[in-house]
Scaffold this motif. Structure first.
Motif, PDB file in Angstrom:
ATOM      1  N   SER A  57       0.700  -1.198  -0.432  1.00 22.00           N
ATOM      2  CA  SER A  57      -0.151   0.245  -0.282  1.00 22.00           C
ATOM      3  C   SER A  57       0.592   0.907  -0.005  1.00 22.00           C
ATOM      4  O   SER A  57       0.612   2.158  -0.302  1.00 22.00           O
ATOM      5  CB  SER A  57      -0.776  -0.012   1.174  1.00 22.00           C
ATOM      6  OG  SER A  57      -1.709  -1.095   1.000  1.00 22.00           O
ATOM      7  N   ARG A  58       1.814   1.609   0.757  1.00 23.79           N
ATOM      8  CA  ARG A  58       2.295   2.505   0.873  1.00 23.79           C
ATOM      9  C   ARG A  58       3.428   2.644  -0.254  1.00 23.79           C
ATOM     10  O   ARG A  58       4.417   3.721  -0.999  1.00 23.79           O
ATOM     11  CB  ARG A  58       3.602   2.460   1.785  1.00 23.79           C
ATOM     12  CG  ARG A  58       2.852   2.737   3.583  1.00 23.79           C
ATOM     13  CD  ARG A  58       3.449   1.994   4.795  1.00 23.79           C
ATOM     14  NE  ARG A  58       3.246   2.128   5.634  1.00 23.79           N
ATOM     15  CZ  ARG A  58       2.910   1.830   6.800  1.00 23.79           C
ATOM     16  NH1 ARG A  58       3.807   0.405   6.729  1.00 23.79           N
ATOM     17  NH2 ARG A  58       2.211   1.781   8.191  1.00 23.79           N
ATOM     18  N   GLU A  59       3.998   1.775  -0.560  1.00 22.04           N
ATOM     19  CA  GLU A  59       4.973   1.309  -2.287  1.00 22.04           C
ATOM     20  C   GLU A  59       3.975   1.738  -4.012  1.00 22.04           C
ATOM     21  O   GLU A  59       4.608   2.992  -4.462  1.00 22.04           O
ATOM     22  CB  GLU A  59       4.849  -0.126  -2.561  1.00 22.04           C
ATOM     23  CG  GLU A  59       6.037  -0.149  -1.399  1.00 22.04           C
ATOM     24  CD  GLU A  59       6.903  -1.772  -2.349  1.00 22.04           C
ATOM     25  OE1 GLU A  59       5.795  -2.507  -3.104  1.00 22.04           O
ATOM     26  OE2 GLU A  59       7.622  -2.521  -1.488  1.00 22.04           O
ATOM     27  N   LEU A  60       2.791   2.123  -3.191  1.00 21.82           N
ATOM     28  CA  LEU A  60       1.927   2.603  -4.203  1.00 21.82           C
ATOM     29  C   LEU A  60       2.474   4.160  -4.235  1.00 21.82           C
ATOM     30  O   LEU A  60       1.445   4.126  -6.166  1.00 21.82           O
ATOM     31  CB  LEU A  60       0.916   2.028  -4.411  1.00 21.82           C
ATOM     32  CG  LEU A  60      -0.309   1.242  -4.639  1.00 21.82           C
ATOM     33  CD1 LEU A  60      -1.638   0.706  -3.493  1.00 21.82           C
ATOM     34  CD2 LEU A  60       0.029   0.327  -5.809  1.00 21.82           C
ATOM     35  N   ASP A  61       2.433   4.449  -4.204  1.00 27.70           N
ATOM     36  CA  ASP A  61       2.092   6.820  -4.082  1.00 27.70           C
ATOM     37  C   ASP A  61       1.089   6.801  -4.393  1.00 27.70           C
ATOM     38  O   ASP A  61       0.997   8.022  -5.411  1.00 27.70           O
ATOM     39  CB  ASP A  61       3.750   6.489  -4.502  1.00 27.70           C
ATOM     40  CG  ASP A  61       3.974   8.006  -5.193  1.00 27.70           C
ATOM     41  OD1 ASP A  61       4.027   8.559  -4.158  1.00 27.70           O
ATOM     42  OD2 ASP A  61       4.711   8.762  -6.566  1.00 27.70           O
ATOM     43  N   THR A  62       0.133   6.985  -3.144  1.00 31.24           N
ATOM     44  CA  THR A  62      -0.983   7.568  -3.990  1.00 31.24           C
ATOM     45  C   THR A  62      -1.445   8.472  -2.809  1.00 31.24           C
ATOM     46  O   THR A  62      -1.729   9.785  -3.319  1.00 31.24           O
ATOM     47  CB  THR A  62      -2.525   6.164  -4.077  1.00 31.24           C
ATOM     48  OG1 THR A  62      -2.215   5.872  -1.867  1.00 31.24           O
ATOM     49  CG2 THR A  62      -2.536   5.311  -4.656  1.00 31.24           C
ATOM     50  N   GLY A  63      -0.156   8.575  -1.923  1.00 27.95           N
ATOM     51  CA  GLY A  63      -0.386  10.033  -1.218  1.00 27.95           C
ATOM     52  C   GLY A  63      -1.327   9.174   0.162  1.00 27.95           C
ATOM     53  O   GLY A  63      -1.645  10.940   1.664  1.00 27.95           O
ATOM     54  N   ALA A  64      -2.421   8.522   0.177  1.00 25.65           N
ATOM     55  CA  ALA A  64      -3.101   8.088   1.009  1.00 25.65           C
ATOM     56  C   ALA A  64      -2.414   7.952   2.643  1.00 25.65           C
ATOM     57  O   ALA A  64      -1.315   7.972   2.462  1.00 25.65           O
ATOM     58  CB  ALA A  64      -3.702   6.773   0.316  1.00 25.65           C
ATOM     59  N   ASP A  65      -3.425   7.833   3.847  1.00 26.69           N
ATOM     60  CA  ASP A  65      -2.624   8.077   4.617  1.00 26.69           C
ATOM     61  C   ASP A  65      -2.949   6.531   5.075  1.00 26.69           C
ATOM     62  O   ASP A  65      -4.006   5.509   4.894  1.00 26.69           O
ATOM     63  CB  ASP A  65      -3.045   8.622   5.867  1.00 26.69           C
ATOM     64  CG  ASP A  65      -2.996   8.244   7.364  1.00 26.69           C
ATOM     65  OD1 ASP A  65      -1.765   7.704   7.781  1.00 26.69           O
ATOM     66  OD2 ASP A  65      -3.879   8.804   7.839  1.00 26.69           O
ATOM     67  N   ILE A  66      -1.861   5.186   5.657  1.00 31.85           N
ATOM     68  CA  ILE A  66      -2.258   3.904   6.077  1.00 31.85           C
ATOM     69  C   ILE A  66      -1.704   3.921   7.003  1.00 31.85           C
ATOM     70  O   ILE A  66      -1.341   4.376   8.097  1.00 31.85           O
ATOM     71  CB  ILE A  66      -0.496   3.254   5.298  1.00 31.85           C
ATOM     72  CG1 ILE A  66      -1.042   3.217   3.495  1.00 31.85           C
ATOM     73  CG2 ILE A  66      -0.586   1.724   5.139  1.00 31.85           C
ATOM     74  CD1 ILE A  66      -2.109   2.968   2.400  1.00 31.85           C
ATOM     75  N   VAL A  67      -2.816   2.940   7.264  1.00 32.43           N
ATOM     76  CA  VAL A  67      -2.607   2.708   9.350  1.00 32.43           C
ATOM     77  C   VAL A  67      -2.350   1.684   9.447  1.00 32.43           C
ATOM     78  O   VAL A  67      -3.712   0.356   8.839  1.00 32.43           O
ATOM     79  CB  VAL A  67      -4.058   3.160   9.686  1.00 32.43           C
ATOM     80  CG1 VAL A  67      -4.212   2.811  11.119  1.00 32.43           C
ATOM     81  CG2 VAL A  67      -4.318   4.694   9.619  1.00 32.43           C
ATOM     82  N   ASP A  68      -1.735   1.378  10.436  1.00 32.61           N
ATOM     83  CA  ASP A  68      -1.697  -0.488  10.277  1.00 32.61           C
ATOM     84  C   ASP A  68      -2.516  -0.400  11.781  1.00 32.61           C
ATOM     85  O   ASP A  68      -2.487   0.106  13.099  1.00 32.61           O
ATOM     86  CB  ASP A  68      -0.484   0.031  11.069  1.00 32.61           C
ATOM     87  CG  ASP A  68       0.531  -2.063  11.261  1.00 32.61           C
ATOM     88  OD1 ASP A  68      -0.749  -3.313  11.728  1.00 32.61           O
ATOM     89  OD2 ASP A  68       1.629  -2.483  12.176  1.00 32.61           O
TER      90      ASP A  68
END
Length: 374
Positions: free
Chosen positions: A228-239
């Motif tokens: 998800s973080r590698e997609l470079d979408t700018g989305a906030d990723i929550v664990d």
């Protein structure tokens, strides 16, 4: 049939017993028996969570032996007898095949007056209850060299997309695109995706951010979070293993000027995992009056809190897949915004290896590329 040069038989991966590996068999080439059908040479077929459910026999089990796969693509190689085209498709056309809308009745309430977002013209609906569950679910699917498909349920593959590109869009992509459109949100709205690193989720992150939404992805798998973080979408990723929903929600909305607890949170959240824990986490992320769209269907169902339903006025609805109209809109969107699945490719001979990787948690979409040597 009007045909190209065709063999008398084909290879197909068959489920002979539930919860056992697929077996490769030599079968007769399927024949066209319906004037709406065409024969395609399969060029790519994608694996989906529904394929795992079908192979396990846990939900509406098909009659065995059975050929799975409900998201695939290929080239038209045969038409009904005496026809030079079928619903506009000709020999040599490349088409994408979704798993719903096979042999619809055309007369039921759903077909004639669909309430689905981006509905098809009256007379056709992918949600026709008389059409069954669909290819790869209750009738033979795409894990084979040649497949019979209903020409009314397919879409022309546009220039710029390959069969390998579009196969994973036929369930995962179409489901996510249609669900986000169904939310009816304006750019700048806040959207969350529970299960953001899976086959559907990582496509949803791309669609949502490129629709202009402020997007939050949530997952627990380290491999899924990394993807998800590698997609470079700018989305906030929550664990979700380290951050509670309550803590995450407190950060959603303050920059927009909101301060009350009831104002904070997401405008909409899409639920992809099939666990009550993931469902509860997603519901807690939604602001009061927000929307929860459920795309998973565990056998035991979900428990909904009356407090969320009545006091917080959270709106709950389900979504399954998109229409043919939504499919074509999605193709245009993918080309314009360069949305693509993160794909791991396998040769046709390695389907069981693909399944092993899926079961081990390989993120993204796993796709059989018929051009690869096995």
């Amino acid at each position: 049939m009007t045909t190209a040069q065709l063999p008398a038989s084909m290879k197909a991966w068959v489920i002979e017993e539930f919860n056992t590996p697929y077996r490769l068999q030599e079968l007769p080439l399927p024949t066209i028996d319906d004037p709406n059908d065409i024969l395609i040479r399969v060029e790519a077929c994608s694996y989906c969570h529904t394929d795992a459910i079908v192979a396990a026999g846990t939900i509406t089990p098909p009659k065995l032996p059975f050929i799975g796969c409900h998201e695939f693509a290929g080239k038209v190689v045969a038409l009904p007898a005496g026809q030079e085209s079928c619903h506009g498709y000709k020999l040599g056309d490349r088409v994408a095949v979704s798993g719903r809308g096979n042999h619809v009745c055309g007369k039921c309430r759903e077909c004639t007056n669909s309430t689905e977002t981006l509905p098809d013209p009256p007379g056709y609906s992918v949600y026709c209850s008389l059409s069954g569950i669909g290819l790869g679910c209750d009738r033979p699917g795409g894990f084979r060299e040649y497949a019979i498909v209903d020409a009314r349920q397919v879409g022309q593959i546009p220039e710029g997309l390959s069969p390998v590109d579009v196969a994973p869009l036929m369930c995962a992509g179409l489901t996510m695109y249609a669900a986000l459109v169904k939310c009816d949100l304006r750019p700048g709205a806040r959207v969350g995706i529970m299960g953001c690193g899976g086959g559907l989720g990582h496509l949803g992150l791309q669609f949502a951010t490129k629709m202009g939404f402020k997007t939050t992805g949530v997952d627990v798998s380290p491999r899924a979070l990394q993807l998800s973080r590698e997609l470079d979408t700018g989305a906030d990723i929550v664990d979700a293993t380290n951050v509670t929903a309550a803590d995450a929600r407190k950060k959603m909305g303050s920059e927009d000027g909101w301060s009350l607890p009831s104002e904070m949170g997401l405008d909409a959240v899409l639920i992809l995992p099939d666990t009550q824990k993931a469902f509860d986490y997603g519901v807690e992320l939604v602001r009061d009056g927000g929307r929860v769209v459920v795309l998973s269907f565990p056998l035991e169902g979900y428990r909904i809190s009356s407090r969320d339903l009545v006091l917080r006025r959270v709106r709950f609805e389900g979504s399954l897949i998109g229409s043919n109209r939504a499919m074509n809109d999605m193709f245009d969107f993918c080309l314009k915004h360069h949305v693509r699945a993160k794909i791991t490719k396998y040769p046709f001979a390695k389907l069981n290896g693909l399944v092993d990787d899926y079961n081990s948690g390989q993120p993204g979409k796993l796709v059989i590329d018929m051009e690869l040597d096995g």
